[in-house]
Scaffold this motif. Structure first.
Motif, short mmCIF file in Angstrom:
data_model
loop_
_atom_site.label_atom_id
_atom_site.label_comp_id
_atom_site.label_asym_id
_atom_site.label_seq_id
_atom_site.Cartn_x
_atom_site.Cartn_y
_atom_site.Cartn_z
N VAL A 84 -14.74 12.14 -0.13
CA VAL A 84 -15.09 12.95 1.03
C VAL A 84 -14.01 12.80 2.10
CG1 VAL A 84 -16.80 13.32 2.84
CG2 VAL A 84 -17.53 12.68 0.54
N GLY A 85 -13.22 13.84 2.29
CA GLY A 85 -12.20 13.84 3.33
C GLY A 85 -10.94 13.07 2.99
N GLY A 86 -10.81 12.56 1.81
CA GLY A 86 -9.62 11.77 1.48
C GLY A 86 -9.30 11.83 0.00
N THR A 87 -8.24 11.14 -0.37
CA THR A 87 -7.82 11.07 -1.76
C THR A 87 -7.51 9.61 -2.10
OG1 THR A 87 -5.53 11.48 -1.08
CG2 THR A 87 -6.82 13.39 -1.78
N VAL A 88 -7.45 9.32 -3.38
CA VAL A 88 -7.12 7.97 -3.81
C VAL A 88 -5.69 7.66 -3.36
CG1 VAL A 88 -6.84 6.46 -5.81
CG2 VAL A 88 -8.75 8.05 -5.72
N LEU A 89 -5.47 6.42 -3.07
CA LEU A 89 -4.25 5.90 -2.47
C LEU A 89 -2.95 6.43 -3.07
CD1 LEU A 89 -3.01 3.80 -0.52
CD2 LEU A 89 -3.23 2.13 -2.36
N SER A 90 -2.05 6.87 -2.19
CA SER A 90 -0.67 7.15 -2.56
C SER A 90 0.20 6.34 -1.61
CB SER A 90 -0.35 8.65 -2.43
OG SER A 90 -0.47 9.07 -1.09
N ILE A 91 1.35 5.89 -2.10
CA ILE A 91 2.24 5.06 -1.29
C ILE A 91 3.60 5.74 -1.26
CG2 ILE A 91 3.35 2.80 -1.07
CD1 ILE A 91 0.88 1.60 -2.43
N GLN A 92 4.06 6.10 -0.05
CA GLN A 92 5.28 6.89 0.09
C GLN A 92 6.54 6.08 0.32
OE1 GLN A 92 5.03 10.12 -0.54
NE2 GLN A 92 2.84 9.86 -0.78
N ASP A 93 6.41 4.85 0.84
CA ASP A 93 7.60 4.05 1.11
C ASP A 93 7.26 2.56 1.13
OD1 ASP A 93 6.45 3.55 3.65
OD2 ASP A 93 7.48 5.29 4.51
N GLU A 94 8.29 1.74 1.32
CA GLU A 94 8.10 0.30 1.28
C GLU A 94 7.20 -0.19 2.41
OE1 GLU A 94 10.71 -3.85 1.15
OE2 GLU A 94 11.75 -1.93 1.32
N MET A 95 7.32 0.39 3.59
CA MET A 95 6.46 -0.02 4.71
C MET A 95 4.99 0.20 4.39
SD MET A 95 8.53 1.10 8.16
CE MET A 95 7.01 1.20 9.03
N GLU A 96 4.68 1.34 3.78
CA GLU A 96 3.30 1.63 3.42
C GLU A 96 2.83 0.68 2.32
OE1 GLU A 96 0.54 5.57 2.82
OE2 GLU A 96 2.65 5.71 2.29
N ASN A 97 3.70 0.36 1.38
CA ASN A 97 3.36 -0.58 0.30
C ASN A 97 3.02 -1.95 0.89
OD1 ASN A 97 3.52 -0.68 -2.84
ND2 ASN A 97 4.38 -2.63 -2.14
N VAL A 98 3.83 -2.43 1.83
CA VAL A 98 3.58 -3.73 2.46
C VAL A 98 2.27 -3.68 3.25
CG1 VAL A 98 4.43 -5.33 4.23
CG2 VAL A 98 6.01 -4.39 2.54
N PHE A 99 2.01 -2.60 3.95
CA PHE A 99 0.77 -2.43 4.71
C PHE A 99 -0.44 -2.54 3.79
CE2 PHE A 99 -2.62 0.37 6.22
CZ PHE A 99 -2.88 -0.17 7.47
N VAL A 100 -0.42 -1.81 2.69
CA VAL A 100 -1.54 -1.83 1.74
C VAL A 100 -1.68 -3.22 1.14
CG1 VAL A 100 -2.35 -0.93 -0.48
CG2 VAL A 100 -1.40 0.64 1.24
N TRP A 101 -0.58 -3.81 0.73
CA TRP A 101 -0.60 -5.13 0.10
C TRP A 101 -1.19 -6.18 1.05
CZ3 TRP A 101 3.38 -9.16 0.93
CH2 TRP A 101 3.10 -10.31 0.19
N GLU A 102 -0.78 -6.16 2.31
CA GLU A 102 -1.31 -7.12 3.28
C GLU A 102 -2.84 -7.00 3.41
OE1 GLU A 102 0.96 -6.38 6.82
OE2 GLU A 102 2.59 -7.71 6.18
N HIS A 103 -3.33 -5.77 3.39
CA HIS A 103 -4.78 -5.58 3.51
C HIS A 103 -5.51 -5.93 2.21
CE1 HIS A 103 -3.62 -3.61 7.20
NE2 HIS A 103 -4.86 -3.81 7.59
N LEU A 104 -4.86 -5.74 1.09
CA LEU A 104 -5.48 -6.10 -0.20
C LEU A 104 -5.65 -7.61 -0.35
CD1 LEU A 104 -3.78 -3.73 -2.79
CD2 LEU A 104 -6.21 -3.87 -2.24
N GLN A 105 -4.77 -8.39 0.26
CA GLN A 105 -4.84 -9.85 0.14
C GLN A 105 -6.17 -10.39 0.65
OE1 GLN A 105 -1.40 -11.54 2.04
NE2 GLN A 105 0.00 -10.65 0.55
N ALA A 106 -6.75 -9.73 1.61
CA ALA A 106 -8.04 -10.18 2.14
C ALA A 106 -9.16 -10.03 1.11
CB ALA A 106 -8.39 -9.38 3.40
N TYR A 107 -8.98 -9.15 0.13
CA TYR A 107 -10.01 -8.88 -0.88
C TYR A 107 -9.60 -9.37 -2.26
CZ TYR A 107 -11.67 -5.93 2.85
OH TYR A 107 -12.11 -5.48 4.07
N GLU A 108 -8.59 -10.23 -2.33
CA GLU A 108 -8.07 -10.67 -3.62
C GLU A 108 -9.12 -11.35 -4.48
OE1 GLU A 108 -4.19 -12.99 -5.43
OE2 GLU A 108 -4.56 -13.04 -3.29
#
Length: 186
Positions: free
Chosen positions: A5-29
């Motif tokens: 609803v209102g969005g799509t499954v994750l896409s990563i366009q550059d290294e900054m976005e990859n680091v951003f996603v990775w940092e947030h994923l670590q909390a749910y590892e």
């Protein structure tokens, strides 16, 4: 393509976005090993594309996942929560989480749209308050003026009555102010 609803499954366009996603994923590892990436293999071009059919121009593949022979229409792709590296995986893997991405809303366009409504509402409240205060001030002024008019100039006047007939009594009724009475007593 995976849509929510209102969005799509994750896409990563550059290294900054990859680091951003990775940092947030670590909390749910502990809860998941990573998150699914919204990309598919395009067999016509032999390339990976994002959910919106744009080419995958940035990647962060692990050392063994980069070979073209590894890519297929039946493959699914994910980002690891432990290191931010992309991996191929089984599409039936239930240990992966899902991150949905929605388009960014520009703050300036939102602020401009909301500003006139808020300004108008604030102006109405302020003007209504001022009008109410003005009406209240006029009512208080008129009330005090009425009270002083009821007291009148004869507030401290004293009347002298006699038992004579009305015409004589009219002549004999004398207004004596407090000041005149004080002078007579002296």
């Amino acid at each position: 393509m995976w849509f929510t609803v209102g969005g799509t499954v994750l896409s990563i366009q550059d290294e900054m976005e990859n680091v951003f996603v990775w940092e947030h994923l670590q909390a749910y590892e502990g809860l998941s090993k990573g998150a699914w990436l919204g990309m598919t293999f395009n067999p016509k071009g032999g390339t990976l594309v994002w959910h919106d059919n744009t080419a995958v121009n940035y990647s962060n593949w692990g050392q063994h996942d980069t070979g073209p022979s590894m890519l297929s229409q039946n493959s699914c792709y994910w980002i690891q929560s432990s290191n931010g590296v992309w991996r191929l995986g089984s599409c039936t893997n239930v240990t992966m989480g899902v991150i949905c991405k929605i388009p960014r809303v520009e703050e300036s366009s939102f602020s401009r749209a909301a500003l006139p409504e808020n300004t108008t509402a604030i102006a109405v409240v302020v003007l209504s308050t001022l009008a109410l205060c003005a009406v209240l001030g006029v009512v208080i002024f008129l009330y005090k003026r009425r009270q002083s008019a009821e007291r009148g100039a004869f507030e401290s006047a004293r009347y002298s009555r006699t038992t004579a007939n009305p015409s004589e009594s009219a002549e004999k009724n004398i207004l004596v102010s407090d000041m005149e009475m004080n002078e007579q007593q002296d």
